[in-house]
Design a protein around this motif. Structure first.
Motif, short mmCIF file in Angstrom:
data_model
loop_
_atom_site.label_atom_id
_atom_site.label_comp_id
_atom_site.label_asym_id
_atom_site.label_seq_id
_atom_site.Cartn_x
_atom_site.Cartn_y
_atom_site.Cartn_z
N PRO A 92 0.82 -1.21 0.00
CA PRO A 92 0.00 0.00 0.00
C PRO A 92 0.86 1.26 0.00
CG PRO A 92 -0.03 -1.07 2.15
CD PRO A 92 0.64 -2.02 1.21
N LYS A 93 0.62 2.14 -0.96
CA LYS A 93 1.43 3.35 -1.10
C LYS A 93 0.98 4.45 -0.15
CE LYS A 93 3.94 1.72 -4.52
NZ LYS A 93 3.35 0.38 -4.61
N LYS A 94 -0.34 4.58 0.01
CA LYS A 94 -0.87 5.65 0.87
C LYS A 94 -1.20 5.09 2.25
CE LYS A 94 -2.76 8.40 -2.94
NZ LYS A 94 -3.98 9.06 -3.49
N LEU A 95 -0.81 5.82 3.27
CA LEU A 95 -1.00 5.36 4.64
C LEU A 95 -2.30 5.85 5.27
CD1 LEU A 95 2.61 5.68 6.10
CD2 LEU A 95 1.57 3.81 4.81
N SER A 96 -2.95 6.82 4.63
CA SER A 96 -4.18 7.36 5.19
C SER A 96 -5.34 6.38 4.99
CB SER A 96 -4.53 8.70 4.54
OG SER A 96 -4.68 8.55 3.14
N SER A 153 10.92 0.98 4.86
CA SER A 153 9.65 1.70 4.88
C SER A 153 9.66 2.59 6.12
CB SER A 153 8.46 0.73 4.96
OG SER A 153 8.45 -0.15 3.85
N ILE A 154 8.95 3.70 6.05
CA ILE A 154 8.91 4.65 7.17
C ILE A 154 7.46 4.86 7.59
CG2 ILE A 154 9.33 7.05 7.87
CD1 ILE A 154 11.69 7.07 5.92
N TYR A 155 7.24 4.91 8.91
CA TYR A 155 5.92 5.15 9.48
C TYR A 155 6.08 6.12 10.65
CZ TYR A 155 4.97 1.01 6.72
OH TYR A 155 4.89 0.13 5.67
N VAL A 163 -0.08 17.93 12.06
CA VAL A 163 0.17 17.75 10.64
C VAL A 163 1.68 17.60 10.43
CG1 VAL A 163 -0.05 18.74 8.35
CG2 VAL A 163 -1.87 19.09 10.02
N PHE A 164 2.09 16.42 10.04
CA PHE A 164 3.51 16.14 9.81
C PHE A 164 3.86 16.61 8.41
CE2 PHE A 164 7.04 13.17 8.76
CZ PHE A 164 7.91 13.55 9.76
N ASP A 165 4.29 17.86 8.30
CA ASP A 165 4.51 18.52 7.01
C ASP A 165 5.99 18.51 6.66
OD1 ASP A 165 4.06 19.99 4.69
OD2 ASP A 165 4.34 21.89 5.74
N VAL A 166 6.34 17.78 5.61
CA VAL A 166 7.72 17.75 5.12
C VAL A 166 7.70 17.94 3.61
CG1 VAL A 166 8.55 16.24 6.97
CG2 VAL A 166 7.64 15.22 4.88
N PRO A 167 8.81 18.37 3.01
CA PRO A 167 8.85 18.57 1.56
C PRO A 167 8.48 17.29 0.80
CG PRO A 167 10.78 19.55 2.60
CD PRO A 167 10.08 18.76 3.67
N SER A 168 7.89 17.45 -0.37
CA SER A 168 7.43 16.30 -1.16
C SER A 168 8.58 15.40 -1.60
CB SER A 168 6.65 16.78 -2.39
OG SER A 168 7.46 17.62 -3.20
N GLY A 169 9.80 15.94 -1.63
CA GLY A 169 10.94 15.13 -2.03
C GLY A 169 11.55 14.32 -0.92
N SER A 170 11.05 14.49 0.29
CA SER A 170 11.59 13.78 1.44
C SER A 170 11.08 12.35 1.49
CB SER A 170 11.20 14.50 2.74
OG SER A 170 11.55 13.73 3.88
N VAL A 171 11.91 11.41 2.01
CA VAL A 171 11.48 10.02 2.18
C VAL A 171 10.41 9.91 3.27
CG1 VAL A 171 13.61 8.97 1.35
CG2 VAL A 171 13.40 9.59 3.76
N PHE A 173 7.84 12.03 3.36
CA PHE A 173 6.61 12.64 2.84
C PHE A 173 5.51 11.59 2.71
CE2 PHE A 173 3.84 13.90 -0.71
CZ PHE A 173 3.43 15.15 -0.24
N GLY A 174 4.34 11.90 3.28
CA GLY A 174 3.19 11.01 3.20
C GLY A 174 3.31 9.77 4.06
N ARG A 175 4.19 9.77 5.06
CA ARG A 175 4.41 8.57 5.86
C ARG A 175 3.79 8.66 7.26
NH1 ARG A 175 4.52 5.14 2.47
NH2 ARG A 175 5.19 3.66 4.10
#
Length: 393
Positions: A92-96, A153-155, A163-171, A173-175
């Motif tokens: 699964p790519k998206k964690l939400s 993988s990162i969680y 809101v865990f806001d990091v740049p989109s290029g970060s590993v 991002f979206g984790r």
């Protein structure tokens, strides 16, 4: 020099405020546009329904597409997503998601009976960060992970609403996983650990699982850590019999007969476990409910539950030691927090080459700790300066 908890808390609150402000500035206009578009599509749908009812006829997909096109200003592109594709099920790519904890555990505990995998499986290490808010040492971790995509993988579990806001290029991002409120010393802390573990188990390629905090650092390069974990026959959960009031003294006799005082164990909450034991831990309700009912301060579930559970059911598979180094020499309820002035070559070398040996796959070794804590935000710069020379990344 040591920084007191109050100063550390103030520094973390500043980082939290900065990240939340950046998120609002970045995403507020986009969210507003999405809201307006959704509202217009809804109105179009209502109009379609009214027309359909009045004419007692079925509106074709073509006519609905025309209405949708008018609302979107000519854009009729609809992404074709196959929700049942094998890749989306096993990776699964998206964690939400909107699963309850019970639903999440049910899904994460599913185990295929067929031997082998119908895809090329590369075992990954899941790095699970349990944090109050931002990750002050994030640049160090990004440097650590660089160049190793596909092997980790990162969680990230935060306080509820952060809101865990990091740049989109970060590993990173979206984790961020769906998170709930956590209180120190409360069973909610153990709940968060299980929640992180369950989310990480959704990815079938995750084989080893490491629990970390925002103040943890790696003391070896990624290749060394990956090999150390994936080649180990054991999990790394500190579990020992403490006969003092801080160990057996926390035991509640109401846990009998399921858990006896002789089976009671204590250990650091920062664990590393393999996949099969992770599934066993999240699937357990019988013993975990005993901790929820009877383990309250000065008893702390995060220090006793996993250590005791593995001791009762899977002792031969556990090394009974942690991979995360901490300094308890000052005493008290919290370990030493290190600041900028503490970071020297000698300090890092002493952690990497610990004076006491330990067992790895039943053989003696001096590589006993792969991670360390607690490091204040001020340590980031000197750690980055020493990482390539001393830690190999």
């Amino acid at each position: 020099m040591l920084r007191n908890n109050k100063a550390e808390k103030v520094e973390l609150e500043k980082l939290t405020a900065q990240q939340n402000n950046g998120y609002l500035k970045k995403f507020a206009p986009t969210n507003l546009i999405r809201l307006v578009v959704c509202l217009m599509v809804f109105i179009a749908g209502v109009a379609t329904g009214l027309v359909s009812s009045s004419q007692r006829s079925t509106i074709s997909l073509e006519n609905y597409t025309k209405i949708y096109t008018a609302v979107r200003g000519g854009d009729t592109t609809i992404e074709n997503i196959n929700c049942l594709s094998l890749d989306k099920i096993v990776h699964p790519k998206k964690l939400s998601h909107d699963l309850s904890d019970q639903e999440l555990v049910w899904r994460a505990s599913l185990v295929p009976k067929v031997v082998g995998y119908p895809f090329k499986r590369v075992p990954k290490v899941a790095f699970m960060f349990l944090t109050r808010g931002p990750l002050p040492l994030l640049p160090l971790w990004e440097k650590y992970f660089a160049g190793h995509d596909g092997f980790f993988s990162i969680y990230v579990h935060t306080q509820a609403g952060f809101v865990f806001d990091v740049p989109s290029g970060s590993v990173f991002f979206g984790r961020q996983v769906p998170s709930k409120e956590v209180s120190w010393g409360d069973v909610s802390l153990a709940d968060a650990e299980k929640r992180l573990l369950a989310n990480a188990l959704l990815d079938f390629s995750n084989e080893r699982f490491v629990l970390l905090s925002e103040s943890c650092i790696p003391v070896y390069d990624f290749q060394t850590v990956y090999k150390y974990l994936t080649k180990s026959a054991h999990s790394f959960v500190e579990s020992y019999d403490d006969t003092s009031r801080f160990g057996r003294g926390r035991y509640d006799r109401h846990m009998r007969p399921n858990i006896t005082v002789e089976q009671w164990r204590k250990g650091a909450q920062w664990f590393e476990i393999r996949r099969d034991l992770g599934i066993e831990i999240i699937s357990d309700y019988k013993y975990y409910d005993l901790f929820r009912k009877y383990c309250h301060p000065p008893c702390f579930p995060d220090e006793h539950y996993v250590a005791t559970y593995l001791n009762i059911f899977h002792a031969p598979l556990n090394s009974n030691r942690t991979l995360t180094w901490v300094d308890w020499s000052l005493g008290g309820p919290h370990p030493t927090t290190f600041v900028r002035e503490n970071i020297t070559e000698g300090f890092i070398r002493n952690i990497r080459n610990y004076k006491k040996k330990c067992l790895y796959n039943s053989k003696s070794t001096t590589v006993c700790y792969l991670f360390a804590r607690k490091f204040a935000p001020s340590t980031l710069e000197p750690l980055l300066n020493l990482s390539s020379k001393l830690m190999g990344f």
